[in-house]
Design a protein around this motif. Structure first.
Motif, PDB file in Angstrom:
ATOM      1  N   TYR A  35       0.835  -1.200   0.000  1.00 11.44           N
ATOM      2  CA  TYR A  35       0.000   0.000   0.000  1.00 11.44           C
ATOM      3  C   TYR A  35       0.871   1.251   0.000  1.00 11.44           C
ATOM      4  N   PHE A  36       0.425   2.224  -0.780  1.00  8.52           N
ATOM      5  CA  PHE A  36       0.981   3.558  -0.635  1.00  8.52           C
ATOM      6  C   PHE A  36      -0.056   4.420   0.067  1.00  8.52           C
ATOM      7  N   LEU A  37       0.399   5.218   1.000  1.00  9.36           N
ATOM      8  CA  LEU A  37      -0.487   6.161   1.666  1.00  9.36           C
ATOM      9  C   LEU A  37      -0.037   7.555   1.219  1.00  9.36           C
ATOM     10  N   THR A  38      -0.880   8.236   0.478  1.00  6.83           N
ATOM     11  CA  THR A  38      -0.473   9.543  -0.037  1.00  6.83           C
ATOM     12  C   THR A  38      -1.366  10.629   0.539  1.00  6.83           C
ATOM     13  N   GLY A  39      -0.961  11.842   0.288  1.00  4.39           N
ATOM     14  CA  GLY A  39      -1.717  12.977   0.793  1.00  4.39           C
ATOM     15  C   GLY A  39      -0.769  14.131   1.021  1.00  4.39           C
ATOM     16  N   ALA A  40      -1.324  15.328   1.008  1.00  9.16           N
ATOM     17  CA  ALA A  40      -0.506  16.519   1.188  1.00  9.16           C
ATOM     18  C   ALA A  40       0.139  16.496   2.568  1.00  9.16           C
ATOM     19  N   SER A  41       1.136  17.297   2.706  1.00  8.95           N
ATOM     20  CA  SER A  41       1.758  17.437   4.011  1.00  8.95           C
ATOM     21  C   SER A  41       0.710  17.942   5.003  1.00  8.95           C
ATOM     22  N   GLY A  42       0.640  17.312   6.149  1.00  5.91           N
ATOM     23  CA  GLY A  42      -0.341  17.714   7.148  1.00  5.91           C
ATOM     24  C   GLY A  42      -1.675  17.008   6.994  1.00  5.91           C
ATOM     25  N   ALA A  43      -1.774  16.117   6.010  1.00  4.14           N
ATOM     26  CA  ALA A  43      -3.041  15.409   5.786  1.00  4.14           C
ATOM     27  C   ALA A  43      -3.316  14.393   6.889  1.00  4.14           C
ATOM     28  N   GLY A  44      -2.272  13.969   7.574  1.00  2.00           N
ATOM     29  CA  GLY A  44      -2.458  13.005   8.667  1.00  2.00           C
ATOM     30  C   GLY A  44      -1.801  11.662   8.411  1.00  2.00           C
ATOM     31  N   LYS A  45      -0.881  11.612   7.441  1.00  4.49           N
ATOM     32  CA  LYS A  45      -0.242  10.331   7.112  1.00  4.49           C
ATOM     33  C   LYS A  45       0.514   9.768   8.319  1.00  4.49           C
ATOM     34  N   THR A  46       1.377  10.629   8.902  1.00 11.15           N
ATOM     35  CA  THR A  46       2.165  10.166  10.041  1.00 11.15           C
ATOM     36  C   THR A  46       1.250   9.735  11.186  1.00 11.15           C
ATOM     37  N   SER A  47       0.185  10.483  11.400  1.00 12.90           N
ATOM     38  CA  SER A  47      -0.740  10.138  12.483  1.00 12.90           C
ATOM     39  C   SER A  47      -1.369   8.770  12.251  1.00 12.90           C
ATOM     40  N   LEU A  48      -1.748   8.512  11.023  1.00 13.15           N
ATOM     41  CA  LEU A  48      -2.350   7.213  10.708  1.00 13.15           C
ATOM     42  C   LEU A  48      -1.332   6.086  10.917  1.00 13.15           C
ATOM     43  N   LEU A  49      -0.079   6.341  10.473  1.00 10.08           N
ATOM     44  CA  LEU A  49       0.934   5.306  10.647  1.00 10.08           C
ATOM     45  C   LEU A  49       1.207   5.055  12.132  1.00 10.08           C
ATOM     46  N   ARG A  50       1.160   6.118  12.933  1.00  8.32           N
ATOM     47  CA  ARG A  50       1.384   5.935  14.377  1.00  8.32           C
ATOM     48  C   ARG A  50       0.329   5.010  14.996  1.00  8.32           C
ATOM     49  N   LEU A  51      -0.878   5.107  14.470  1.00  7.21           N
ATOM     50  CA  LEU A  51      -1.901   4.167  14.927  1.00  7.21           C
ATOM     51  C   LEU A  51      -1.537   2.754  14.483  1.00  7.21           C
ATOM     52  N   LEU A  52      -0.992   2.650  13.260  1.00 13.54           N
ATOM     53  CA  LEU A  52      -0.661   1.329  12.720  1.00 13.54           C
ATOM     54  C   LEU A  52       0.482   0.682  13.490  1.00 13.54           C
ATOM     55  N   TYR A  53       1.490   1.477  13.871  1.00 17.50           N
ATOM     56  CA  TYR A  53       2.593   0.830  14.588  1.00 17.50           C
ATOM     57  C   TYR A  53       2.451   0.933  16.110  1.00 17.50           C
ATOM     58  N   LEU A  54       1.232   1.168  16.541  1.00 18.85           N
ATOM     59  CA  LEU A  54       0.869   1.046  17.957  1.00 18.85           C
ATOM     60  C   LEU A  54       1.642   2.010  18.855  1.00 18.85           C
ATOM     61  N   ALA A  55       1.898   3.218  18.301  1.00 21.64           N
ATOM     62  CA  ALA A  55       2.519   4.244  19.132  1.00 21.64           C
ATOM     63  C   ALA A  55       1.447   5.128  19.747  1.00 21.64           C
ATOM     64  N   GLN A  56       0.220   4.917  19.312  1.00 28.67           N
ATOM     65  CA  GLN A  56      -0.848   5.841  19.645  1.00 28.67           C
ATOM     66  C   GLN A  56      -2.152   5.070  19.650  1.00 28.67           C
TER      67      GLN A  56
END
Ligand SMILES: Nc1ncnc2c1ncn2[C@@H]1O[C@H](COP(=O)(O)OP(=O)(O)O)[C@@H](O)[C@H]1O
Ligand SMILES: [Mg+2]
Lengths: 249, 313
Positions: A39-60
């Motif tokens: 999967y590629f997760l795309t979106g403008a800067s600030g779209a929430g990509k990092t936030s979504l990944l943090r949920l995926l790797y159980l940091a949040q």
């Protein structure tokens, strides 16, 4: 062959995330990730990509909604069981997060040591991996003495080396030249070929074309671009059974 | 090497990933650095000295009391010398016949003069025109404790033959001294307790600051699947190393002080002090101090780190 849906590796249902009392940075996320997909997760800067990944790797933990990972309810999972789940996930952090007082070698060896590998077992794989990402002569260097691109490659080597069931990479090619970017993508693909689910966040649209079989999730202001795609992500290509039928090597 | 070949390398450890408890060398030890080992060294040195003092005092009290418990002193307080001599002899005979008396000694005149000399001068009772009358002194050793009942019995026995006799328990004279020593002993114990608390507080602060400066590492190891116990162990060990190093230095310092002080006291040749020397049990106790300090440091570090980790996801 299509895998039974009971084996989805990640399932989000109506997930929302807010930091503190701010507005929600992720809203109404519903999607499913299948084993062995890229999967590629795309979106403008600030779209929430990092936030979504943090949920995926159980940091949040999310503020609302339901998340299932590897068949467990990630929301109600007791803390003590998180480490074992995390060991099944390889992470390339956007800011690398190398341990500053450890050499490149020791940084790459860290996930293996955490998992209980003995030194004699990990010397060769770690050396091979660092050679492959072009850091054979930088193994003893501390992160601070490495360039951004070199640090990124160490971070990737560290994420890939335990052969995780899921690889989560946050802008993993942002600091390397295009040639190295392609080489690193090949590494991700090879891992994917061995059965690992790969999620790469990037705002570089050129990268998407380099992996022809990839699926694309688009984030826009904290929402997945196709709001009707709930539980059916990705809306168009999930219909193609060959995507999920990738044989796990 | 193709990427596939690269990844297919079998990693024995990674195969254990699901059950692994982790290599103890997760993150290399920090070197002995910062104020921590020195703080511990000073704490350990002071604790050992305080404890040694407490133990020496206790030994003094115990050994002195054993000798004095059955001791009585009979004074014949009579100004006329012939009468004094007669009553002394009568008292000696009467005391000898008592079954509770196991030892008896009339302190010779020269010894008495010698005892009194520092206070009254050397020519007492010989050349002086008006000699100060010195009572005759009889040392009595009883088989049991010289308690009030025993003393009463001795008094009753003497009243007829030596009306000028005064009977006192020897321990009675020294009681205030022993009381003082006993309170010193409590002071030493209180000091040891306070120092242990200060040590724990110092370790707590050190663990907290180590936690702060290593928060990044902790988070990374955490996200790579490290357990609380693995992370705590890293800190526990590095603080344990600091504490052990500090403990050894502190113990060595204390040893020097104790031996030097011991020498000086031995030089005095005073009866009280050389009975208060340290036995091997005492030395074992003292040697436990640095061990206990290292243990305390490690437990404190562990509790602190585990507590901080529980607040993370
Ligand atoms: N720790 C945080 N605390 C508060 N706001 C945050 C935090 N992390 C990210 N944000 C906000 O969340 C939004 C999404 O950020 P991020 O997930 O980093 O986006 P992207 O990775 O797509 O650039 C941004 O508006 C950002 O300011
Ligand atoms: Mg980002």
């Amino acid at each position: 062959m299509s895998k039974p849906t009971g084996e989805e590796i990640v399932q989000f249902d109506n997930v929302g995330l807010r930091y503190g009392t701010d507005r929600e940075v992720l809203r109404n996320l519903s999607f499913t990730l299948f084993p062995g997909s890229f999967y590629f997760l795309t979106g403008a800067s600030g779209a929430g990509k990092t936030s979504l990944l943090r949920l995926l790797y159980l940091a949040q933990r999310p503020s609302r909604g339901m998340i299932r990972m590897f068949g467990s309810d990630a929301i109600t999972l007791p803390r003590e069981r998180l480490p074992l789940l995390r060991r099944r996930i390889g992470v390339v952090f956007q800011d690398f997060r190398l341990v500053s007082h450890l050499s490149a070698f020791d940084n790459v060896a860290l996930p293996l040591r955490v998992a209980g590998a003995a030194d004699r077992d990990l010397r060769k794989p770690v050396t091979d991996m660092l050679e492959w990402v072009g850091l054979a002569d930088r193994m003893d260097a501390r992160p601070a003495t490495l360039s951004g691109g070199e640090q990124q490659r160490v971070a990737i080597a560290r994420a890939v080396i335990p052969r995780p069931q899921m690889l989560v990479a946050d802008e993993p090619t942002g600091n390397v030249d295009p040639e190295m970017a392609v080489k690193l993508l090949r590494l991700f693909e090879a891992l994917n070929g061995l059965g690992t689910t790969v999620v790469v966040a990037t705002h570089d649209v050129h990268l998407l074309q380099k992996v022809p079989d990839s699926l694309i999730m688009r984030l826009n202001k904290g929402q997945l671009a196709d709001p009707t795609g709930a539980l059916r992500f990705p809306p168009r290509r999930s219909a193609n059974p060959s995507r999920h039928g990738r044989p796990a090597a | 090497m193709s990427p596939k070949e690269l990844l297919e390398t079998r990693i024995t450890g990674a195969m254990r990933a699901v059950t692994g408890t982790g290599d103890p060398e997760l993150v290399p030890q920090s070197r002995l650095s910062g104020p921590m080992p020195w703080v511990i060294a000073i704490m350990v040195a002071m604790t050992v000295i305080a404890l040694a003092a407490g133990l020496a005092l206790r030994n003094t009290v115990i050994s002195a009391q054993a000798g004095l418990e059955g001791g009585l002193t009979v004074q014949i307080v009579e100004a006329r010398a012939p009468e004094r001599r007669a009553q002394s002899e009568a008292a000696m005979q009467r005391l000898e016949s008592l079954p509770a008396v196991v030892g008896l000694r009339l302190v010779p005149k020269e010894e008495l003069d010698h005892l009194i000399e520092p206070w009254l001068g050397s020519d007492q009772g010989t050349t002086s025109a008006m000699p100060v009358p010195i009572p005759a002194l009889i040392d009595v050793q009883l088989s049991g404790r010289a308690d009030e009942k025993q003393i009463e019995k001795v008094r009753a026995a003497l009243v007829a033959v030596a009306p000028a006799a005064r009977v006192d328990a020897q321990s009675g004279w020294l009681e205030p001294v022993y009381d003082a020593i006993a309170s010193l002993q409590w002071l030493a114990i209180a000091l040891v307790v306070l120092l242990a608390m200060a040590l724990a507080a110092a370790v707590l602060m050190a663990a907290r600051s180590a936690l702060g400066t290593n928060r990044d590492t902790i988070e990374i190891v955490h996200l790579l699947g490290g357990t609380d116990a693995q992370i705590a162990r890293v800190f526990q060990r590095s603080i344990g190393v600091d504490a052990a190093g500090g403990g050894v230095v502190g113990f060595a310092l204390a040893l020097i002080v104790i031996l030097l002080l011991g020498r000086r006291f031995a030089g005095l040749g005073a009866g009280l002090v050389d009975q208060g020397s340290l036995g091997w049990i005492d030395w074992t106790l003292l040697a436990m101090v640095p061990l206990a300090a290292a243990l305390l440091a490690m437990i404190t570090a562990r509790v602190t780190v585990m507590h901080a980790l529980r607040k993370m996801l």
